[in-house]
Design a protein around this motif. Sequence first.
Motif, mmCIF file in Angstrom:
data_model
loop_
_atom_site.group_PDB
_atom_site.id
_atom_site.type_symbol
_atom_site.label_atom_id
_atom_site.label_comp_id
_atom_site.label_asym_id
_atom_site.label_seq_id
_atom_site.Cartn_x
_atom_site.Cartn_y
_atom_site.Cartn_z
ATOM 1 N N ASN A 125 0.857 -1.183 0.000
ATOM 2 C CA ASN A 125 0.000 0.000 0.000
ATOM 3 C C ASN A 125 0.892 1.232 0.000
ATOM 4 N N LEU A 126 0.479 2.225 -0.772
ATOM 5 C CA LEU A 126 1.103 3.546 -0.741
ATOM 6 C C LEU A 126 -0.023 4.556 -0.566
ATOM 7 N N LEU A 127 0.306 5.760 -0.132
ATOM 8 C CA LEU A 127 -0.724 6.790 0.002
ATOM 9 C C LEU A 127 -0.576 7.823 -1.108
ATOM 10 N N GLY A 128 -1.723 8.379 -1.515
ATOM 11 C CA GLY A 128 -1.741 9.318 -2.624
ATOM 12 C C GLY A 128 -1.714 10.770 -2.187
ATOM 13 N N ASP A 129 -1.484 11.624 -3.159
ATOM 14 C CA ASP A 129 -1.299 13.050 -2.876
ATOM 15 C C ASP A 129 -2.590 13.753 -2.467
ATOM 16 N N ARG A 130 -3.749 13.092 -2.635
ATOM 17 C CA ARG A 130 -5.010 13.721 -2.186
ATOM 18 C C ARG A 130 -5.404 13.251 -0.782
ATOM 19 N N ASP A 131 -4.533 12.505 -0.116
ATOM 20 C CA ASP A 131 -4.795 12.073 1.258
ATOM 21 C C ASP A 131 -4.765 13.288 2.196
ATOM 22 N N SER A 132 -5.637 13.278 3.234
ATOM 23 C CA SER A 132 -5.673 14.403 4.196
ATOM 24 C C SER A 132 -4.314 14.658 4.830
ATOM 25 N N TRP A 133 -3.563 13.579 5.061
ATOM 26 C CA TRP A 133 -2.288 13.726 5.764
ATOM 27 C C TRP A 133 -1.200 14.346 4.876
ATOM 28 N N ALA A 134 -1.538 14.574 3.595
ATOM 29 C CA ALA A 134 -0.525 15.098 2.674
ATOM 30 C C ALA A 134 -0.442 16.616 2.697
ATOM 31 N N HIS A 135 -1.476 17.295 3.231
ATOM 32 C CA HIS A 135 -1.476 18.753 3.056
ATOM 33 C C HIS A 135 -2.300 19.481 4.120
ATOM 34 N N GLY A 136 -2.084 20.767 4.200
ATOM 35 C CA GLY A 136 -2.915 21.658 5.019
ATOM 36 C C GLY A 136 -2.783 21.416 6.513
ATOM 37 N N ASP A 137 -3.855 21.766 7.245
ATOM 38 C CA ASP A 137 -3.855 21.648 8.710
ATOM 39 C C ASP A 137 -3.750 20.204 9.165
ATOM 40 N N THR A 138 -4.145 19.267 8.288
ATOM 41 C CA THR A 138 -4.158 17.845 8.662
ATOM 42 C C THR A 138 -2.854 17.145 8.266
ATOM 43 N N ALA A 139 -1.879 17.902 7.770
ATOM 44 C CA ALA A 139 -0.625 17.293 7.292
ATOM 45 C C ALA A 139 0.104 16.570 8.419
ATOM 46 N N VAL A 140 0.698 15.433 8.068
ATOM 47 C CA VAL A 140 1.553 14.688 8.998
ATOM 48 C C VAL A 140 2.958 14.683 8.402
ATOM 49 N N ALA A 141 3.881 15.314 9.102
ATOM 50 C CA ALA A 141 5.244 15.443 8.575
ATOM 51 C C ALA A 141 5.978 14.104 8.649
ATOM 52 N N GLY A 142 6.934 13.941 7.734
ATOM 53 C CA GLY A 142 7.794 12.757 7.766
ATOM 54 C C GLY A 142 7.242 11.592 6.980
ATOM 55 N N MET A 143 6.088 11.769 6.326
ATOM 56 C CA MET A 143 5.486 10.676 5.552
ATOM 57 C C MET A 143 5.723 10.897 4.051
ATOM 58 N N THR A 144 5.337 9.889 3.245
ATOM 59 C CA THR A 144 5.491 10.013 1.785
ATOM 60 C C THR A 144 4.154 9.764 1.100
ATOM 61 N N PHE A 145 3.844 10.636 0.143
ATOM 62 C CA PHE A 145 2.605 10.547 -0.636
ATOM 63 C C PHE A 145 2.991 10.564 -2.116
ATOM 64 N N HIS A 146 2.266 9.766 -2.909
ATOM 65 C CA HIS A 146 2.647 9.622 -4.321
ATOM 66 C C HIS A 146 1.506 10.005 -5.259
ATOM 67 N N ARG A 147 1.891 10.609 -6.392
ATOM 68 C CA ARG A 147 0.957 10.742 -7.505
ATOM 69 C C ARG A 147 0.943 9.410 -8.257
ATOM 70 N N ARG A 148 -0.126 9.169 -9.018
ATOM 71 C CA ARG A 148 -0.258 7.875 -9.699
ATOM 72 C C ARG A 148 0.921 7.614 -10.652
ATOM 73 N N ASN A 149 1.359 8.652 -11.362
ATOM 74 C CA ASN A 149 2.464 8.428 -12.308
ATOM 75 C C ASN A 149 3.757 8.069 -11.564
#
Length: 207
Positions: free
Chosen positions: A144-168
């Motif tokens: 499993n990988l997480l995508g760039d539209r995950d809540s933890w990827a951005h804004g007030d809900t961001a979780v630092a130190g993680m990795t998020f990927h675009r489909r490409n």
Amino acid sequence: MTSAAHTDDADWDAYYRRTAGREPRPLLLDAMAHVPAKDLRPASAIDLGCGDGTESLHLLRAGFHVTAVDRESAAVELVATRARRDGLDSGLTAAVEDLEAVEPPRADLLLSCMSLPFLGPTALATLWERILAALHPGGVLAVNLLGDRDSWAHGDTAVAGMTFHRRNEVEAMMSGLGILQLEEHEFDGPSGRGPKHWHRYDVIARR
Ligand SMILES: C[S@@+](CC[C@H](N)C(=O)[O-])C[C@H]1O[C@@H](n2cnc3c(N)ncnc32)[C@H](O)[C@@H]1O
């Protein structure tokens, strides 16, 4: 003032308690269907970020030799205790290790359910090279990988130190492998940090 969330402040003990008694992840069940059982028995599997060990236990029951790795000693104790209780411990190697440093042994099936995104981009890229090198030719990778539209990827809900990927980017990681499944799931649901939007990739590939 609250400090920003970081991957290292996750409460994994609470996570194992909350998910106790769960079924093996569909990602594992789908991946096992692709491991050619008869010519590879006893097959070897690695479970990176094994958590409570539900997937490792399922693999042990199916006759795999399993290496289960997690940074949390509570997780490794759980999987070892569960294997002993079921008389399956002779097939298990369980180790407390950080995925940033682990050298996975060669394996026919390499599984990582919802664990790789908790590494930062540089550590994950380095581990990815070791994951690919660990797979026997014909071996199966299920992650499993997480995508760039995950809540933890951005804004007030961001979780630092993680990795998020675009489909490409996910597709690029799989280059040189035969993609058997690349599913993208988006939904609103619970998490250890409260309700969130999930954007997750379920990937199965063959070397
Ligand atoms: C969301 S849980 C998933 C556990 C299990 N694979 C499952 O599907 O339920 C993430 C797991 O990754 C482990 N983890 C996170 N970062 C890690 C790291 N750097 N090294 C090793 N394990 C790590 C955590 O301890 C936790 O058990």
